[in-house]
Write a protein that holds these residues in place. Structure first.
Motif, PDB file in Angstrom:
ATOM      1  N   PRO A   2      -2.345 -10.357  -6.470  1.00 50.29           N
ATOM      2  CA  PRO A   2      -2.884  -9.034  -6.805  1.00 50.29           C
ATOM      3  C   PRO A   2      -1.798  -8.090  -7.312  1.00 50.29           C
ATOM      4  O   PRO A   2      -0.647  -8.183  -6.889  1.00 50.29           O
ATOM      5  CB  PRO A   2      -3.463  -8.534  -5.472  1.00 50.29           C
ATOM      6  CG  PRO A   2      -2.795  -9.326  -4.414  1.00 50.29           C
ATOM      7  CD  PRO A   2      -2.321 -10.611  -5.018  1.00 50.29           C
ATOM      8  N   ASP A   3      -2.194  -7.188  -8.255  1.00 55.69           N
ATOM      9  CA  ASP A   3      -1.275  -6.132  -8.709  1.00 55.69           C
ATOM     10  C   ASP A   3      -1.348  -4.962  -7.742  1.00 55.69           C
ATOM     11  O   ASP A   3      -2.364  -4.765  -7.069  1.00 55.69           O
ATOM     12  CB  ASP A   3      -1.699  -5.617 -10.097  1.00 55.69           C
ATOM     13  CG  ASP A   3      -1.487  -6.673 -11.163  1.00 55.69           C
ATOM     14  OD1 ASP A   3      -0.499  -7.430 -11.058  1.00 55.69           O
ATOM     15  OD2 ASP A   3      -2.318  -6.741 -12.087  1.00 55.69           O
ATOM     16  N   LEU A   4      -0.283  -4.170  -7.736  1.00 61.35           N
ATOM     17  CA  LEU A   4      -0.334  -2.898  -7.008  1.00 61.35           C
ATOM     18  C   LEU A   4      -1.089  -1.936  -7.920  1.00 61.35           C
ATOM     19  O   LEU A   4      -0.601  -1.561  -8.969  1.00 61.35           O
ATOM     20  CB  LEU A   4       1.090  -2.401  -6.739  1.00 61.35           C
ATOM     21  CG  LEU A   4       1.243  -1.169  -5.854  1.00 61.35           C
ATOM     22  CD1 LEU A   4       0.716  -1.424  -4.450  1.00 61.35           C
ATOM     23  CD2 LEU A   4       2.695  -0.724  -5.791  1.00 61.35           C
ATOM     24  N   ARG A   5      -2.310  -1.575  -7.553  1.00 58.37           N
ATOM     25  CA  ARG A   5      -3.144  -0.788  -8.477  1.00 58.37           C
ATOM     26  C   ARG A   5      -3.599   0.521  -7.834  1.00 58.37           C
ATOM     27  O   ARG A   5      -3.676   0.633  -6.598  1.00 58.37           O
ATOM     28  CB  ARG A   5      -4.341  -1.606  -8.948  1.00 58.37           C
ATOM     29  CG  ARG A   5      -5.260  -2.036  -7.852  1.00 58.37           C
ATOM     30  CD  ARG A   5      -6.277  -3.059  -8.359  1.00 58.37           C
ATOM     31  NE  ARG A   5      -7.033  -3.589  -7.231  1.00 58.37           N
ATOM     32  CZ  ARG A   5      -8.175  -3.075  -6.806  1.00 58.37           C
ATOM     33  NH1 ARG A   5      -8.708  -2.041  -7.427  1.00 58.37           N
ATOM     34  NH2 ARG A   5      -8.805  -3.601  -5.768  1.00 58.37           N
ATOM     35  N   ALA A   6      -3.907   1.474  -8.720  1.00 56.08           N
ATOM     36  CA  ALA A   6      -4.310   2.803  -8.240  1.00 56.08           C
ATOM     37  C   ALA A   6      -5.774   2.779  -7.837  1.00 56.08           C
ATOM     38  O   ALA A   6      -6.633   2.326  -8.599  1.00 56.08           O
ATOM     39  CB  ALA A   6      -4.075   3.831  -9.337  1.00 56.08           C
ATOM     40  N   LEU A   7      -6.065   3.283  -6.635  1.00 57.40           N
ATOM     41  CA  LEU A   7      -7.443   3.449  -6.186  1.00 57.40           C
ATOM     42  C   LEU A   7      -7.877   4.903  -6.392  1.00 57.40           C
ATOM     43  O   LEU A   7      -9.062   5.199  -6.474  1.00 57.40           O
ATOM     44  CB  LEU A   7      -7.562   3.104  -4.701  1.00 57.40           C
ATOM     45  CG  LEU A   7      -7.069   1.713  -4.289  1.00 57.40           C
ATOM     46  CD1 LEU A   7      -7.133   1.558  -2.785  1.00 57.40           C
ATOM     47  CD2 LEU A   7      -7.879   0.632  -4.972  1.00 57.40           C
ATOM     48  N   HIS A  52      -7.007  -7.518  -3.833  1.00 59.12           N
ATOM     49  CA  HIS A  52      -8.183  -7.714  -4.694  1.00 59.12           C
ATOM     50  C   HIS A  52      -9.415  -7.019  -4.117  1.00 59.12           C
ATOM     51  O   HIS A  52     -10.341  -6.704  -4.841  1.00 59.12           O
ATOM     52  CB  HIS A  52      -8.502  -9.211  -4.821  1.00 59.12           C
ATOM     53  CG  HIS A  52      -7.448  -9.993  -5.557  1.00 59.12           C
ATOM     54  ND1 HIS A  52      -6.950  -9.600  -6.775  1.00 59.12           N
ATOM     55  CD2 HIS A  52      -6.817 -11.165  -5.249  1.00 59.12           C
ATOM     56  CE1 HIS A  52      -6.043 -10.483  -7.179  1.00 59.12           C
ATOM     57  NE2 HIS A  52      -5.935 -11.432  -6.281  1.00 59.12           N
ATOM     58  N   HIS A  75      -5.465  -1.712   2.741  1.00 61.74           N
ATOM     59  CA  HIS A  75      -4.926  -3.071   2.642  1.00 61.74           C
ATOM     60  C   HIS A  75      -5.060  -3.732   4.015  1.00 61.74           C
ATOM     61  O   HIS A  75      -4.776  -3.100   5.041  1.00 61.74           O
ATOM     62  CB  HIS A  75      -3.454  -3.036   2.210  1.00 61.74           C
ATOM     63  CG  HIS A  75      -2.941  -4.385   1.812  1.00 61.74           C
ATOM     64  ND1 HIS A  75      -2.587  -5.339   2.740  1.00 61.74           N
ATOM     65  CD2 HIS A  75      -2.754  -4.945   0.596  1.00 61.74           C
ATOM     66  CE1 HIS A  75      -2.188  -6.430   2.095  1.00 61.74           C
ATOM     67  NE2 HIS A  75      -2.283  -6.224   0.797  1.00 61.74           N
ATOM     68  N   GLU A 103       0.849  -1.187   0.000  1.00 56.98           N
ATOM     69  CA  GLU A 103       0.000   0.000   0.000  1.00 56.98           C
ATOM     70  C   GLU A 103       0.881   1.231   0.000  1.00 56.98           C
ATOM     71  O   GLU A 103       1.945   1.250   0.610  1.00 56.98           O
ATOM     72  CB  GLU A 103      -0.909   0.021   1.239  1.00 56.98           C
ATOM     73  CG  GLU A 103      -1.743   1.280   1.311  1.00 56.98           C
ATOM     74  CD  GLU A 103      -2.935   1.192   2.254  1.00 56.98           C
ATOM     75  OE1 GLU A 103      -3.046   0.210   3.003  1.00 56.98           O
ATOM     76  OE2 GLU A 103      -3.742   2.132   2.217  1.00 56.98           O
ATOM     77  N   LEU A 123      -2.349   3.727  -3.727  1.00 59.11           N
ATOM     78  CA  LEU A 123      -2.133   2.427  -4.376  1.00 59.11           C
ATOM     79  C   LEU A 123      -2.362   1.320  -3.358  1.00 59.11           C
ATOM     80  O   LEU A 123      -2.023   1.478  -2.182  1.00 59.11           O
ATOM     81  CB  LEU A 123      -0.698   2.313  -4.894  1.00 59.11           C
ATOM     82  CG  LEU A 123      -0.199   3.328  -5.917  1.00 59.11           C
ATOM     83  CD1 LEU A 123       1.298   3.138  -6.150  1.00 59.11           C
ATOM     84  CD2 LEU A 123      -0.932   3.155  -7.241  1.00 59.11           C
ATOM     85  N   SER A 124      -2.922   0.184  -3.822  1.00 56.42           N
ATOM     86  CA  SER A 124      -3.066  -0.960  -2.928  1.00 56.42           C
ATOM     87  C   SER A 124      -2.880  -2.251  -3.721  1.00 56.42           C
ATOM     88  O   SER A 124      -3.309  -2.354  -4.865  1.00 56.42           O
ATOM     89  CB  SER A 124      -4.458  -0.969  -2.272  1.00 56.42           C
ATOM     90  OG  SER A 124      -4.633  -2.163  -1.524  1.00 56.42           O
ATOM     91  N   ARG A 125      -2.223  -3.218  -3.083  1.00 61.37           N
ATOM     92  CA  ARG A 125      -2.051  -4.540  -3.706  1.00 61.37           C
ATOM     93  C   ARG A 125      -3.039  -5.508  -3.051  1.00 61.37           C
ATOM     94  O   ARG A 125      -2.665  -6.390  -2.284  1.00 61.37           O
ATOM     95  CB  ARG A 125      -0.607  -5.020  -3.498  1.00 61.37           C
ATOM     96  CG  ARG A 125      -0.240  -6.264  -4.310  1.00 61.37           C
ATOM     97  CD  ARG A 125       1.149  -6.744  -3.939  1.00 61.37           C
ATOM     98  NE  ARG A 125       2.201  -5.801  -4.264  1.00 61.37           N
ATOM     99  CZ  ARG A 125       2.720  -5.635  -5.469  1.00 61.37           C
ATOM    100  NH1 ARG A 125       2.313  -6.381  -6.462  1.00 61.37           N
ATOM    101  NH2 ARG A 125       3.673  -4.755  -5.679  1.00 61.37           N
TER     102      ARG A 125
END
Ligand code: SF4
Length: 176
Positions: free
Chosen positions: A152-157, A166, A97, A84, A162-164
């Motif tokens: 899980p990918d590290l993705r933009a919220l 699901h 996270h 995160e 960012l959080s890795r």
């Protein structure tokens, strides 16, 4: 006495490190094993030096309360990866996270009472073990079947979060 000597040694190391006026200073666990008053002095020194020199600072710590005193932005790590990232106050207010949420629940400065403190369940994975799916799933109360098979990918919220995970949106919503 031992704490005072350690604190003095840490101050000397920091002074030596900035003597060449670096643009970036990386400080790794400078306050571990120091008592609170010595720790406070080190943190004050680091903040003052950063303000005066304008250098960037990467401060490595296992203590989120310490991170809150020195950092504007934090990257929370688990099993060698970032899980995160975001502004420290946002993360304190609304973790995205489950690992961050568990860390905050185990912090004395975020618990209302001592009885609210919760240790993080389970143990970190052995470095030699490869955990399928999400590395945190054996310890995660929100783990689903997907978490045990799909990493899980590290993705933009949002623009600065960012959080890795699901299920990051559910974790955020639960923090309301
Ligand atoms: S991906 Fe699944 S196991 Fe991993 S942190 Fe999120 S909910 Fe927990």
């Amino acid at each position: 006495m031992r704490h005072a000597a350690c604190g003095m040694r840490q101050r000397m190391c920091i002074a030596l490190a900035i003597a060449l006026r670096p643009r970036l200073l990386i400080v790794d666990e400078p306050t571990t094993a120091l008592d609170v008053s010595v720790q406070e002095g080190i943190l004050r020194l680091v903040r003052q030096l950063q303000r005066e020199t304008g250098m960037a600072l990467i401060f490595v710590t296992h203590d989120l309360a310490v991170a809150r005193l020195v950092a504007s932005e934090v990257a929370v790590m688990y099993a060698g990866g970032i899980v995160e990232r975001g502004g420290i106050d946002d993360i304190y207010r609304r973790p995205a996270h489950p690992h961050t949420r568990a860390l905050l629940a185990s912090q004395p400065d975020t618990a209302r009472n001592w009885s609210d403190l919760r240790p993080v369940a389970g143990s970190p994975p052995d470095k030699a073990d490869i955990v399928p799916g999400c590395a945190f799933h054996p310890r995660c109360p929100l783990a689903t079947d997907r978490c045990t098979t799909e990493e899980p990918d590290l993705r933009a919220l949002s623009a600065d979060r960012l959080s890795r995970c699901h299920h990051a949106e559910e974790v955020l919503d639960a923090a309301h």
